[in-house]
Design a protein around this motif. Structure first.
Motif, PDB file in Angstrom:
ATOM      1  N   SER A 218      47.957  40.389  59.453  1.00 50.73           N
ATOM      2  CA  SER A 218      47.161  41.341  58.635  1.00 50.73           C
ATOM      3  C   SER A 218      48.041  42.624  58.425  1.00 50.73           C
ATOM      4  O   SER A 218      47.829  43.303  57.278  1.00 50.73           O
ATOM      5  CB  SER A 218      45.637  41.679  59.160  1.00 50.73           C
ATOM      6  OG  SER A 218      45.977  42.362  60.326  1.00 50.73           O
ATOM      7  N   GLU A 219      48.906  43.036  59.330  1.00 51.74           N
ATOM      8  CA  GLU A 219      49.533  44.234  59.087  1.00 51.74           C
ATOM      9  C   GLU A 219      50.548  44.226  58.267  1.00 51.74           C
ATOM     10  O   GLU A 219      51.069  44.971  57.391  1.00 51.74           O
ATOM     11  CB  GLU A 219      50.349  44.795  60.560  1.00 51.74           C
ATOM     12  CG  GLU A 219      49.292  45.286  61.420  1.00 51.74           C
ATOM     13  CD  GLU A 219      49.985  45.567  63.108  1.00 51.74           C
ATOM     14  OE1 GLU A 219      51.167  45.132  62.989  1.00 51.74           O
ATOM     15  OE2 GLU A 219      49.359  45.874  63.703  1.00 51.74           O
ATOM     16  N   TYR A 220      51.050  42.843  57.872  1.00 52.05           N
ATOM     17  CA  TYR A 220      52.031  42.706  56.979  1.00 52.05           C
ATOM     18  C   TYR A 220      51.388  41.964  55.723  1.00 52.05           C
ATOM     19  O   TYR A 220      52.178  41.378  54.898  1.00 52.05           O
ATOM     20  CB  TYR A 220      53.388  41.623  57.457  1.00 52.05           C
ATOM     21  CG  TYR A 220      54.040  42.518  58.267  1.00 52.05           C
ATOM     22  CD1 TYR A 220      55.219  43.005  58.099  1.00 52.05           C
ATOM     23  CD2 TYR A 220      53.679  42.286  59.748  1.00 52.05           C
ATOM     24  CE1 TYR A 220      55.780  43.729  58.902  1.00 52.05           C
ATOM     25  CE2 TYR A 220      54.453  42.976  60.818  1.00 52.05           C
ATOM     26  CZ  TYR A 220      55.681  43.806  60.399  1.00 52.05           C
ATOM     27  OH  TYR A 220      56.262  44.434  61.470  1.00 52.05           O
ATOM     28  N   ASN A 221      50.439  42.328  55.198  1.00 45.51           N
ATOM     29  CA  ASN A 221      49.692  41.991  54.004  1.00 45.51           C
ATOM     30  C   ASN A 221      49.645  40.434  53.844  1.00 45.51           C
ATOM     31  O   ASN A 221      49.753  40.203  52.447  1.00 45.51           O
ATOM     32  CB  ASN A 221      50.384  42.954  52.852  1.00 45.51           C
ATOM     33  CG  ASN A 221      50.262  44.065  52.852  1.00 45.51           C
ATOM     34  OD1 ASN A 221      48.993  44.707  53.324  1.00 45.51           O
ATOM     35  ND2 ASN A 221      51.265  44.846  52.538  1.00 45.51           N
ATOM     36  N   ALA A 222      49.479  39.689  54.793  1.00 47.89           N
ATOM     37  CA  ALA A 222      49.504  38.229  54.773  1.00 47.89           C
ATOM     38  C   ALA A 222      47.772  37.749  54.386  1.00 47.89           C
ATOM     39  O   ALA A 222      47.051  38.180  55.061  1.00 47.89           O
ATOM     40  CB  ALA A 222      49.837  37.477  55.899  1.00 47.89           C
ATOM     41  N   ALA A 223      47.539  37.256  53.208  1.00 48.14           N
ATOM     42  CA  ALA A 223      46.235  36.932  52.731  1.00 48.14           C
ATOM     43  C   ALA A 223      45.944  35.483  53.213  1.00 48.14           C
ATOM     44  O   ALA A 223      46.689  34.841  52.964  1.00 48.14           O
ATOM     45  CB  ALA A 223      46.134  36.998  51.381  1.00 48.14           C
TER      46      ALA A 223
ATOM     47  N   TYR B  14      48.558  31.391  55.294  1.00 47.29           N
ATOM     48  CA  TYR B  14      48.672  32.669  54.920  1.00 47.29           C
ATOM     49  C   TYR B  14      49.627  32.732  53.801  1.00 47.29           C
ATOM     50  O   TYR B  14      50.983  32.341  53.850  1.00 47.29           O
ATOM     51  CB  TYR B  14      48.933  33.608  56.287  1.00 47.29           C
ATOM     52  CG  TYR B  14      47.775  33.716  57.326  1.00 47.29           C
ATOM     53  CD1 TYR B  14      47.043  34.624  57.131  1.00 47.29           C
ATOM     54  CD2 TYR B  14      47.674  32.918  58.125  1.00 47.29           C
ATOM     55  CE1 TYR B  14      46.072  34.826  57.893  1.00 47.29           C
ATOM     56  CE2 TYR B  14      46.654  32.787  59.143  1.00 47.29           C
ATOM     57  CZ  TYR B  14      45.795  33.828  58.713  1.00 47.29           C
ATOM     58  OH  TYR B  14      44.827  34.002  59.835  1.00 47.29           O
ATOM     59  N   ARG B  15      49.352  33.857  52.728  1.00 47.67           N
ATOM     60  CA  ARG B  15      50.351  33.881  51.805  1.00 47.67           C
ATOM     61  C   ARG B  15      50.868  35.265  51.875  1.00 47.67           C
ATOM     62  O   ARG B  15      50.133  36.291  52.106  1.00 47.67           O
ATOM     63  CB  ARG B  15      49.503  33.984  50.522  1.00 47.67           C
ATOM     64  CG  ARG B  15      50.311  34.172  49.108  1.00 47.67           C
ATOM     65  CD  ARG B  15      49.412  34.218  48.011  1.00 47.67           C
ATOM     66  NE  ARG B  15      49.100  35.315  47.731  1.00 47.67           N
ATOM     67  CZ  ARG B  15      47.647  35.607  47.541  1.00 47.67           C
ATOM     68  NH1 ARG B  15      46.949  34.648  47.483  1.00 47.67           N
ATOM     69  NH2 ARG B  15      47.161  37.047  47.756  1.00 47.67           N
ATOM     70  N   PHE B  16      52.250  35.547  51.521  1.00 47.68           N
ATOM     71  CA  PHE B  16      53.046  36.966  51.440  1.00 47.68           C
ATOM     72  C   PHE B  16      53.371  36.772  50.090  1.00 47.68           C
ATOM     73  O   PHE B  16      54.126  36.040  49.666  1.00 47.68           O
ATOM     74  CB  PHE B  16      54.160  36.753  52.556  1.00 47.68           C
ATOM     75  CG  PHE B  16      53.804  36.790  53.851  1.00 47.68           C
ATOM     76  CD1 PHE B  16      53.593  37.749  54.460  1.00 47.68           C
ATOM     77  CD2 PHE B  16      53.780  35.419  54.443  1.00 47.68           C
ATOM     78  CE1 PHE B  16      53.417  37.519  55.895  1.00 47.68           C
ATOM     79  CE2 PHE B  16      53.447  35.064  55.856  1.00 47.68           C
ATOM     80  CZ  PHE B  16      53.221  36.251  56.419  1.00 47.68           C
TER      81      PHE B  16
ATOM     82  N   MET C 226      57.231  38.912  54.763  1.00 48.90           N
ATOM     83  CA  MET C 226      57.149  37.447  55.453  1.00 48.90           C
ATOM     84  C   MET C 226      58.325  37.540  56.576  1.00 48.90           C
ATOM     85  O   MET C 226      58.150  37.051  57.905  1.00 48.90           O
ATOM     86  CB  MET C 226      57.630  36.362  54.520  1.00 48.90           C
ATOM     87  CG  MET C 226      57.457  35.031  55.127  1.00 48.90           C
ATOM     88  SD  MET C 226      59.075  34.355  55.488  1.00 48.90           S
ATOM     89  CE  MET C 226      60.071  34.483  54.206  1.00 48.90           C
ATOM     90  N   THR C 227      59.542  38.072  56.283  1.00 46.00           N
ATOM     91  CA  THR C 227      60.533  38.053  57.301  1.00 46.00           C
ATOM     92  C   THR C 227      60.213  39.048  58.527  1.00 46.00           C
ATOM     93  O   THR C 227      60.398  38.622  59.553  1.00 46.00           O
ATOM     94  CB  THR C 227      62.010  38.062  56.804  1.00 46.00           C
ATOM     95  OG1 THR C 227      62.069  39.311  55.882  1.00 46.00           O
ATOM     96  CG2 THR C 227      62.426  37.182  55.723  1.00 46.00           C
TER      97      THR C 227
ATOM     98  N   GLU D 278      56.039  33.204  45.697  1.00 47.03           N
ATOM     99  CA  GLU D 278      55.416  33.519  46.836  1.00 47.03           C
ATOM    100  C   GLU D 278      55.680  32.549  48.094  1.00 47.03           C
ATOM    101  O   GLU D 278      56.134  31.623  47.936  1.00 47.03           O
ATOM    102  CB  GLU D 278      53.695  33.624  46.465  1.00 47.03           C
ATOM    103  CG  GLU D 278      53.464  34.501  45.504  1.00 47.03           C
ATOM    104  CD  GLU D 278      51.850  34.602  45.451  1.00 47.03           C
ATOM    105  OE1 GLU D 278      51.318  35.475  45.097  1.00 47.03           O
ATOM    106  OE2 GLU D 278      51.092  33.469  45.469  1.00 47.03           O
ATOM    107  N   TYR D 279      55.309  33.089  49.311  1.00 50.44           N
ATOM    108  CA  TYR D 279      55.800  32.498  50.621  1.00 50.44           C
ATOM    109  C   TYR D 279      54.598  32.157  51.228  1.00 50.44           C
ATOM    110  O   TYR D 279      53.620  33.179  51.425  1.00 50.44           O
ATOM    111  CB  TYR D 279      56.732  33.483  51.217  1.00 50.44           C
ATOM    112  CG  TYR D 279      58.002  33.591  50.647  1.00 50.44           C
ATOM    113  CD1 TYR D 279      59.003  32.673  50.683  1.00 50.44           C
ATOM    114  CD2 TYR D 279      57.930  34.740  49.766  1.00 50.44           C
ATOM    115  CE1 TYR D 279      60.060  32.895  49.866  1.00 50.44           C
ATOM    116  CE2 TYR D 279      59.308  34.817  49.059  1.00 50.44           C
ATOM    117  CZ  TYR D 279      60.206  34.071  49.067  1.00 50.44           C
ATOM    118  OH  TYR D 279      61.457  34.173  48.292  1.00 50.44           O
ATOM    119  N   TYR D 280      54.453  30.961  51.825  1.00 49.59           N
ATOM    120  CA  TYR D 280      53.201  30.610  52.538  1.00 49.59           C
ATOM    121  C   TYR D 280      53.532  30.168  54.073  1.00 49.59           C
ATOM    122  O   TYR D 280      54.541  29.183  54.281  1.00 49.59           O
ATOM    123  CB  TYR D 280      52.644  29.559  51.828  1.00 49.59           C
ATOM    124  CG  TYR D 280      52.037  29.859  50.624  1.00 49.59           C
ATOM    125  CD1 TYR D 280      50.604  30.283  50.266  1.00 49.59           C
ATOM    126  CD2 TYR D 280      52.886  29.702  49.410  1.00 49.59           C
ATOM    127  CE1 TYR D 280      50.376  30.586  49.225  1.00 49.59           C
ATOM    128  CE2 TYR D 280      52.258  30.135  48.046  1.00 49.59           C
ATOM    129  CZ  TYR D 280      51.188  30.729  47.924  1.00 49.59           C
ATOM    130  OH  TYR D 280      50.460  30.964  46.920  1.00 49.59           O
TER     131      TYR D 280
END
Length: 180
Positions: free
Chosen positions: A144-149, A92-94, A100-101, A125-127
């Motif tokens: 999904s709530e924190y926009n992690a693709a 998942y990508r942030f 992310m935190t 970007e953070y993975y």
């Protein structure tokens, strides 16, 4: 050629010498990739189908014995082939460090330890890489709530080679625990 069904998964094939010659079947020459091996496999599978034994996707064990001018083939249909798969990593990508935190803190608060999790950074970007074949629904919802693709399948391997590791084990507990 005589074909007899002996049991639920066994067939006996009796071939005369001239039938073996017609099929180009030489049992002394059966080896890896030989023409005789292909002929033997085709003959065995055809005999099983003819006798009503499902052989599709199953291993066959063929035992051959010659008695006089005849050749006896005992064909046993085994269990279906099993394929082992490696557990796949889900990535998942942030885009933002705050997302992310906050997400890792929420996962930690919810009690998800996830010891096979790693955190990487690559091109600002953070993975989050999770080495699990399936994730609980609650984890997917939080991500999904924190926009992690969710990334493509090969991204985890690519990150392992090129990205900077921030935490290689227990990333959810290690990083998320600091923000709880």
């Amino acid at each position: 050629m005589t074909v007899n069904r002996l049991s639920g998964n066994r067939v006996l094939i009796i071939l005369e010498q001239d039938e073996m010659r017609d099929l180009a079947l030489d049992l002394d020459d059966v080896g890896s990739g030989s023409r005789s091996l292909t002929a033997l496999s085709t003959l065995s599978r055809t005999a099983c189908r003819r006798e009503g034994i499902d052989e599709e996707g199953r291993r066959l064990k063929v035992e051959a014995m010659s008695l006089g001018e005849s050749c006896y083939l005992l064909v046993t249909v085994g269990a279906a082939k099993r394929y082992k798969t490696k557990p796949r990593a889900v990535c998942y990508r942030f885009c933002r460090v705050g997302d992310m935190t906050d997400c890792l803190a929420q996962l930690c608060r919810a009690g998800f330890v996830l010891p096979r999790s790693a955190l990487y950074t690559y091109q600002s970007e953070y993975y989050l890489v999770l080495s699990y074949p399936a994730l609980p629904k609650r984890v997917r919802i939080l991500l999904s709530e924190y926009n992690a693709a969710r990334c493509k399948r090969l991204t985890a391997a690519y990150l392992g080679e090129r990205a900077k590791p921030l935490c290689q084990r227990c990333a959810v507990q290690t990083v998320g625990g600091r923000f709880v």
